[in-house]
Design a protein around this motif. Sequence first.
Motif, PDB file in Angstrom:
ATOM      1  N   GLN A  29       6.195  -0.137   5.040  1.00 20.05           N
ATOM      2  CA  GLN A  29       7.251  -0.829   5.774  1.00 20.05           C
ATOM      3  C   GLN A  29       8.381   0.161   6.016  1.00 20.05           C
ATOM      4  OE1 GLN A  29       7.465  -0.569   2.666  1.00 20.05           O
ATOM      5  NE2 GLN A  29       9.615  -0.555   2.149  1.00 20.05           N
ATOM      6  N   GLY A  30       9.199  -0.090   6.972  1.00 18.31           N
ATOM      7  CA  GLY A  30      10.256   0.842   7.314  1.00 18.31           C
ATOM      8  C   GLY A  30      11.474   0.713   6.416  1.00 18.31           C
ATOM      9  N   THR A  31      12.254   1.764   6.429  1.00 16.28           N
ATOM     10  CA  THR A  31      13.545   1.756   5.746  1.00 16.28           C
ATOM     11  C   THR A  31      14.601   2.205   6.755  1.00 16.28           C
ATOM     12  OG1 THR A  31      14.751   2.538   3.775  1.00 16.28           O
ATOM     13  CG2 THR A  31      13.254   4.110   4.816  1.00 16.28           C
ATOM     14  N   GLN A  32      15.680   1.469   6.820  1.00 16.49           N
ATOM     15  CA  GLN A  32      16.695   1.715   7.833  1.00 16.49           C
ATOM     16  C   GLN A  32      17.612   2.862   7.429  1.00 16.49           C
ATOM     17  OE1 GLN A  32      17.357   0.027  10.961  1.00 16.49           O
ATOM     18  NE2 GLN A  32      18.758   1.768  11.189  1.00 16.49           N
ATOM     19  N   VAL A  33      17.795   3.769   8.349  1.00 18.01           N
ATOM     20  CA  VAL A  33      18.761   4.859   8.178  1.00 18.01           C
ATOM     21  C   VAL A  33      19.807   4.718   9.279  1.00 18.01           C
ATOM     22  CG1 VAL A  33      19.139   7.344   8.301  1.00 18.01           C
ATOM     23  CG2 VAL A  33      17.141   6.435   7.089  1.00 18.01           C
ATOM     24  N   THR A  34      21.046   4.600   8.882  1.00 13.03           N
ATOM     25  CA  THR A  34      22.137   4.473   9.838  1.00 13.03           C
ATOM     26  C   THR A  34      23.163   5.561   9.567  1.00 13.03           C
ATOM     27  OG1 THR A  34      21.827   2.076   9.957  1.00 13.03           O
ATOM     28  CG2 THR A  34      23.910   2.959  10.784  1.00 13.03           C
ATOM     29  N   VAL A  35      23.446   6.346  10.589  1.00 12.53           N
ATOM     30  CA  VAL A  35      24.397   7.444  10.454  1.00 12.53           C
ATOM     31  C   VAL A  35      25.609   7.128  11.319  1.00 12.53           C
ATOM     32  CG1 VAL A  35      24.768   9.926  10.622  1.00 12.53           C
ATOM     33  CG2 VAL A  35      22.467   9.030  10.138  1.00 12.53           C
ATOM     34  N   SER A  36      26.739   7.037  10.684  1.00 11.22           N
ATOM     35  CA  SER A  36      27.972   6.726  11.419  1.00 11.22           C
ATOM     36  C   SER A  36      28.693   8.016  11.812  1.00 11.22           C
ATOM     37  CB  SER A  36      28.885   5.854  10.564  1.00 11.22           C
ATOM     38  OG  SER A  36      29.277   6.544   9.391  1.00 11.22           O
ATOM     39  N   SER A  37      29.372   7.943  12.938  1.00  8.74           N
ATOM     40  CA  SER A  37      30.078   9.140  13.431  1.00  8.74           C
ATOM     41  C   SER A  37      31.482   9.235  12.879  1.00  8.74           C
ATOM     42  CB  SER A  37      30.132   9.110  14.960  1.00  8.74           C
ATOM     43  OG  SER A  37      30.749   7.928  15.404  1.00  8.74           O
ATOM     44  N   GLN A  96       0.817  -1.196   0.000  1.00  2.84           N
ATOM     45  CA  GLN A  96       0.000   0.000   0.000  1.00  2.84           C
ATOM     46  C   GLN A  96       0.858   1.256   0.000  1.00  2.84           C
ATOM     47  OE1 GLN A  96      -2.362  -0.681   3.469  1.00  2.84           O
ATOM     48  NE2 GLN A  96      -3.758  -2.058   2.433  1.00  2.84           N
ATOM     49  N   LEU A  97       1.838   1.302   0.884  1.00  2.00           N
ATOM     50  CA  LEU A  97       2.813   2.364   0.904  1.00  2.00           C
ATOM     51  C   LEU A  97       4.193   1.735   0.851  1.00  2.00           C
ATOM     52  CD1 LEU A  97       1.465   4.755   3.693  1.00  2.00           C
ATOM     53  CD2 LEU A  97       1.451   5.180   1.235  1.00  2.00           C
ATOM     54  N   GLN A  98       5.023   2.224  -0.032  1.00  2.00           N
ATOM     55  CA  GLN A  98       6.370   1.674  -0.202  1.00  2.00           C
ATOM     56  C   GLN A  98       7.390   2.741   0.138  1.00  2.00           C
ATOM     57  OE1 GLN A  98       7.005  -1.569  -1.237  1.00  2.00           O
ATOM     58  NE2 GLN A  98       9.160  -1.218  -0.829  1.00  2.00           N
ATOM     59  N   ALA A  99       8.120   2.513   1.215  1.00  2.00           N
ATOM     60  CA  ALA A  99       9.163   3.449   1.622  1.00  2.00           C
ATOM     61  C   ALA A  99      10.509   2.936   1.142  1.00  2.00           C
ATOM     62  CB  ALA A  99       9.176   3.625   3.129  1.00  2.00           C
ATOM     63  N   SER A 100      11.362   3.848   0.744  1.00  2.00           N
ATOM     64  CA  SER A 100      12.691   3.472   0.271  1.00  2.00           C
ATOM     65  C   SER A 100      13.639   4.653   0.453  1.00  2.00           C
ATOM     66  CB  SER A 100      12.636   3.066  -1.203  1.00  2.00           C
ATOM     67  OG  SER A 100      12.200   4.157  -2.000  1.00  2.00           O
ATOM     68  N   GLY A 101      14.913   4.379   0.224  1.00  2.00           N
ATOM     69  CA  GLY A 101      15.897   5.446   0.260  1.00  2.00           C
ATOM     70  C   GLY A 101      16.820   5.436   1.460  1.00  2.00           C
ATOM     71  N   GLY A 102      16.580   4.535   2.390  1.00  2.00           N
ATOM     72  CA  GLY A 102      17.452   4.464   3.550  1.00  2.00           C
ATOM     73  C   GLY A 102      18.813   3.915   3.183  1.00  2.00           C
ATOM     74  N   GLY A 103      19.705   3.970   4.145  1.00  2.00           N
ATOM     75  CA  GLY A 103      21.039   3.451   3.912  1.00  2.00           C
ATOM     76  C   GLY A 103      21.991   3.889   4.997  1.00  2.00           C
ATOM     77  N   LEU A 104      23.255   3.673   4.729  1.00  2.00           N
ATOM     78  CA  LEU A 104      24.330   4.034   5.658  1.00  2.00           C
ATOM     79  C   LEU A 104      25.007   5.302   5.152  1.00  2.00           C
ATOM     80  CD1 LEU A 104      26.235   3.413   8.041  1.00  2.00           C
ATOM     81  CD2 LEU A 104      27.570   1.996   6.446  1.00  2.00           C
ATOM     82  N   VAL A 105      25.132   6.279   6.019  1.00  2.00           N
ATOM     83  CA  VAL A 105      25.738   7.542   5.627  1.00  2.00           C
ATOM     84  C   VAL A 105      26.577   8.067   6.785  1.00  2.00           C
ATOM     85  CG1 VAL A 105      23.755   8.906   6.413  1.00  2.00           C
ATOM     86  CG2 VAL A 105      25.239   9.802   4.604  1.00  2.00           C
ATOM     87  N   GLN A 106      27.597   8.810   6.466  1.00  4.05           N
ATOM     88  CA  GLN A 106      28.420   9.413   7.503  1.00  4.05           C
ATOM     89  C   GLN A 106      27.742  10.654   8.068  1.00  4.05           C
ATOM     90  OE1 GLN A 106      32.302  10.079   5.735  1.00  4.05           O
ATOM     91  NE2 GLN A 106      33.051   8.133   6.563  1.00  4.05           N
ATOM     92  N   ALA A 107      28.104  10.973   9.288  1.00  3.35           N
ATOM     93  CA  ALA A 107      27.579  12.175   9.906  1.00  3.35           C
ATOM     94  C   ALA A 107      27.858  13.379   9.016  1.00  3.35           C
ATOM     95  CB  ALA A 107      28.206  12.374  11.282  1.00  3.35           C
ATOM     96  N   GLY A 108      26.856  14.241   8.905  1.00  2.13           N
ATOM     97  CA  GLY A 108      26.963  15.391   8.035  1.00  2.13           C
ATOM     98  C   GLY A 108      26.436  15.145   6.632  1.00  2.13           C
ATOM     99  N   GLY A 109      26.163  13.891   6.335  1.00  3.76           N
ATOM    100  CA  GLY A 109      25.692  13.540   5.010  1.00  3.76           C
ATOM    101  C   GLY A 109      24.190  13.715   4.845  1.00  3.76           C
ATOM    102  N   SER A 110      23.698  13.284   3.689  1.00  2.00           N
ATOM    103  CA  SER A 110      22.285  13.469   3.337  1.00  2.00           C
ATOM    104  C   SER A 110      21.703  12.176   2.773  1.00  2.00           C
ATOM    105  CB  SER A 110      22.145  14.569   2.274  1.00  2.00           C
ATOM    106  OG  SER A 110      22.604  15.805   2.761  1.00  2.00           O
ATOM    107  N   LEU A 111      20.415  12.042   2.949  1.00  2.00           N
ATOM    108  CA  LEU A 111      19.643  10.976   2.342  1.00  2.00           C
ATOM    109  C   LEU A 111      18.283  11.527   1.958  1.00  2.00           C
ATOM    110  CD1 LEU A 111      20.266   7.854   4.643  1.00  2.00           C
ATOM    111  CD2 LEU A 111      21.012   8.110   2.276  1.00  2.00           C
TER     112      LEU A 111
END
Length: 120
Positions: free
Chosen positions: A112-120, A1-16
């Motif tokens: 459904q969820g999409t994981q966003v992980t921000v590394s320091s 019904q709703l499709q979420a996407s675009g998450g991922g691993l990014v460094q601090a200061g980055g964008s998604l």
Amino acid sequence: QLQASGGGLVQAGGSLRLSCVASRSIFSEFMRYTIGWYRQAPGKQRELVASITSGSSANYANSVKGRFTISRDNAKKAAYLQMNFLNPEDTAVYSCNARVRVSGTTIDYWGQGTQVTVSS
């Protein structure tokens, strides 16, 4: 019904940029829905990050104001969350929600969820 996407691993200061696309068969009147982006970090309650009404009025949690931008494209039945200047505290599972009131009843759809992980 709703499709979420675009998450991922990014460094601090980055964008998604997260996307939430609605099933055309269900959301024939997508423009009527208020779209919300929520997130839930491990061990924490789910929180509303940003929302956008049918009239494109946006609201943000204080923690993301000035960094995140929510938008929608009714023709594409989609909503987006541009996230800039990410920090490790933004790490969470992000989910989108579509809400509408019909005859006094609130109807919610969740993607459904999409994981966003921000590394320091």
